[in-house]
Design a protein around this motif. Structure first.
Motif, short mmCIF file in Angstrom:
data_model
loop_
_atom_site.label_atom_id
_atom_site.label_comp_id
_atom_site.label_asym_id
_atom_site.label_seq_id
_atom_site.Cartn_x
_atom_site.Cartn_y
_atom_site.Cartn_z
N ALA A 84 -24.44 1.55 20.25
CA ALA A 84 -23.09 1.89 19.81
C ALA A 84 -22.97 2.01 18.30
O ALA A 84 -22.31 2.91 17.78
N GLU A 85 -23.64 1.12 17.57
CA GLU A 85 -23.51 1.11 16.12
C GLU A 85 -24.38 2.15 15.44
O GLU A 85 -24.03 2.68 14.39
N GLU A 86 -25.54 2.44 16.04
CA GLU A 86 -26.53 3.24 15.33
C GLU A 86 -26.70 4.66 15.86
O GLU A 86 -27.38 5.47 15.24
N ARG A 87 -26.12 4.97 17.00
CA ARG A 87 -26.31 6.31 17.57
C ARG A 87 -25.78 7.35 16.58
O ARG A 87 -24.63 7.27 16.14
N PRO A 88 -26.60 8.31 16.19
CA PRO A 88 -26.17 9.28 15.16
C PRO A 88 -25.02 10.14 15.64
O PRO A 88 -24.94 10.53 16.80
N PHE B 233 -31.93 10.62 17.04
CA PHE B 233 -31.54 10.02 18.32
C PHE B 233 -32.74 9.30 18.95
O PHE B 233 -32.62 8.17 19.44
N LEU B 234 -33.90 9.95 18.96
CA LEU B 234 -35.08 9.33 19.55
C LEU B 234 -35.48 8.06 18.80
O LEU B 234 -35.96 7.10 19.40
N LEU B 235 -35.27 8.04 17.49
CA LEU B 235 -35.57 6.84 16.72
C LEU B 235 -34.64 5.69 17.09
O LEU B 235 -35.06 4.53 17.18
N VAL B 236 -33.38 5.99 17.33
CA VAL B 236 -32.44 4.95 17.74
C VAL B 236 -32.84 4.39 19.10
O VAL B 236 -32.72 3.18 19.35
N LEU B 237 -33.35 5.25 19.98
CA LEU B 237 -33.79 4.78 21.30
C LEU B 237 -34.92 3.77 21.20
O LEU B 237 -35.15 2.99 22.14
N GLU B 238 -35.65 3.77 20.07
CA GLU B 238 -36.74 2.81 19.90
C GLU B 238 -36.24 1.37 19.90
O GLU B 238 -37.02 0.44 20.08
N ARG B 239 -34.95 1.17 19.68
CA ARG B 239 -34.39 -0.18 19.69
C ARG B 239 -34.33 -0.76 21.10
O ARG B 239 -34.21 -1.98 21.27
N LEU B 240 -34.38 0.11 22.10
CA LEU B 240 -34.24 -0.34 23.48
C LEU B 240 -35.56 -0.78 24.07
O LEU B 240 -36.63 -0.31 23.67
N SER B 241 -35.49 -1.66 25.05
CA SER B 241 -36.69 -1.99 25.82
C SER B 241 -37.05 -0.78 26.68
O SER B 241 -36.21 0.10 26.92
N PRO B 242 -38.29 -0.70 27.17
CA PRO B 242 -38.65 0.44 28.02
C PRO B 242 -37.72 0.61 29.23
O PRO B 242 -37.34 1.73 29.56
N ASP B 243 -37.35 -0.49 29.88
CA ASP B 243 -36.45 -0.38 31.03
C ASP B 243 -35.06 0.10 30.60
O ASP B 243 -34.45 0.94 31.28
N GLN B 244 -34.55 -0.43 29.50
CA GLN B 244 -33.25 0.01 29.01
C GLN B 244 -33.27 1.48 28.64
O GLN B 244 -32.33 2.22 28.92
N ARG B 245 -34.35 1.90 28.02
CA ARG B 245 -34.46 3.31 27.61
C ARG B 245 -34.45 4.22 28.83
O ARG B 245 -33.78 5.25 28.85
N ALA B 246 -35.22 3.83 29.87
CA ALA B 246 -35.27 4.65 31.08
C ALA B 246 -33.89 4.74 31.73
O ALA B 246 -33.44 5.82 32.12
N VAL B 247 -33.21 3.61 31.86
CA VAL B 247 -31.89 3.60 32.49
C VAL B 247 -30.91 4.44 31.68
O VAL B 247 -30.16 5.25 32.24
N PHE B 248 -30.90 4.25 30.37
CA PHE B 248 -29.96 5.00 29.54
C PHE B 248 -30.20 6.51 29.66
O PHE B 248 -29.25 7.28 29.80
N LEU B 249 -31.45 6.93 29.58
CA LEU B 249 -31.75 8.35 29.66
C LEU B 249 -31.38 8.93 31.03
O LEU B 249 -30.74 9.98 31.13
N LEU B 250 -31.79 8.25 32.09
CA LEU B 250 -31.54 8.77 33.43
C LEU B 250 -30.04 8.80 33.75
O LEU B 250 -29.54 9.77 34.33
#
Length: 284
Positions: free
Chosen positions: A154-158, A103-120
């Motif tokens: 959507a496509e890569e989330r394990p 899951f954390l590897l898939v998050l690497e596809r996101l920009s830092p802002d996208q990652r923060a928003v998705f996690l929060l």
């Protein structure tokens, strides 16, 4: 620091680790957030809001810097494994899947802002108005970041195997087949497209690139387990983000590797092996 502020530390570490994938960096970010709270001359109405905001913003800055550093990283980069049995993070059980290496590897596809928003928003369930305030953005902008993040994932989330007992039984069979050293029985436990990624970081014997295919990966595994036996390394089943994993212990009891596994359709679909000693120091 009052008790309320101190009690927030596991939550802050949970956010920072999921942003950065490294416990040392997460600790540094959280420590800096507390220092900034301590230096505040005005009364802080909500220590939780203040600390979460500072932690998130510092993690975004740190992630941007870390990504530049990874461009010269020796071999594949993997996050430090959050071994469930030894890592204490807030809501670890309820949110365990979001600590899985895959899951954390898939998050690497996101920009830092996208990652923060998705996690929060999607992991920690903060409302949009609070996320917008943390990132100093408008709510429409934050909603758009969330939509883009979900679309990218959507496509890569394990999608993990639902039954814990089935996962653990497959892990047991997998270890037994690796120890037996017979190629065909091991190949049957691997997905045809299985991959093995090894992160040594230039400080241990990793792999310069992923190994793919059931036959090639099976041969790699048999060779690795043969070497483990020869040098006195023992293998212990553990979990990383609620998913099956193996922890390798040297003769002195030190962790020398952690393999996180992805199981799908009753087979091993991927193995992420961390042998970089700098990424194993947080384990006892």
């Amino acid at each position: 620091m009052d008790q309320a502020g101190t009690s927030l530390r596991p939550l802050l570490l949970s956010i920072a680790y999921r942003m950065l994938g490294r416990f040392g960096d997460a600790e540094d970010v959280v420590q800096e957030a507390y220092l900034r709270l301590h230096r505040e001359t005005d009364e802080v109405a909500s220590p939780k809001a203040f600390l979460t905001t500072v932690t998130t913003r510092l993690a975004i800055d740190q992630l941007r810097s870390a990504r530049r550093q990874r461009e010269v990283y020796a071999g594949p980069w993997l996050p430090e494994p959050a071994v469930d049995e030894y890592v204490d993070l807030a809501d670890r059980v309820a949110l365990s899947d979001s600590l899985a290496t895959a899951f954390l590897l898939v998050l690497e596809r996101l920009s830092p802002d996208q990652r923060a928003v998705f996690l929060l928003r999607d992991v920690f369930q903060y409302p949009y108005d609070e996320v917008a305030a943390m990132l100093a953005k408008s709510q429409p902008a934050v909603r758009q970041l969330a939509v883009r993040a979900r679309r990218l994932l959507a496509e890569e989330r394990p999608r993990f195997e639902p039954s814990e007992s089935e996962r653990d039984e497959l892990t047991r069979l997998f270890v037994a087949a690796c120890e037996d050293g017979e190629l065909e029985p091991l190949v049957t436990l691997l997905a045809p497209t299985v991959t093995f990624v090894g992160d040594g970081g230039g400080k241990a014997q990793g792999l310069p690139r992923p190994v793919a295919g059931s036959d090639r990966v099976a041969r790699l595994l048999i060779g690795a387990f043969s070497k483990f036996s020869a040098v006195g390394v023992t293998v212990e089943p553990v979990h990383v983000g609620g998913q099956p994993a193996l922890r390798m212990l040297g003769p002195d009891g030190r962790t020398v590797a952690v393999w996180s596994m992805v199981l799908a359709d009753g087979r091993v679909a991927a193995i992420h092996g961390v042998v970089n000693p700098e990424k194993l120091g947080h384990l006892p």
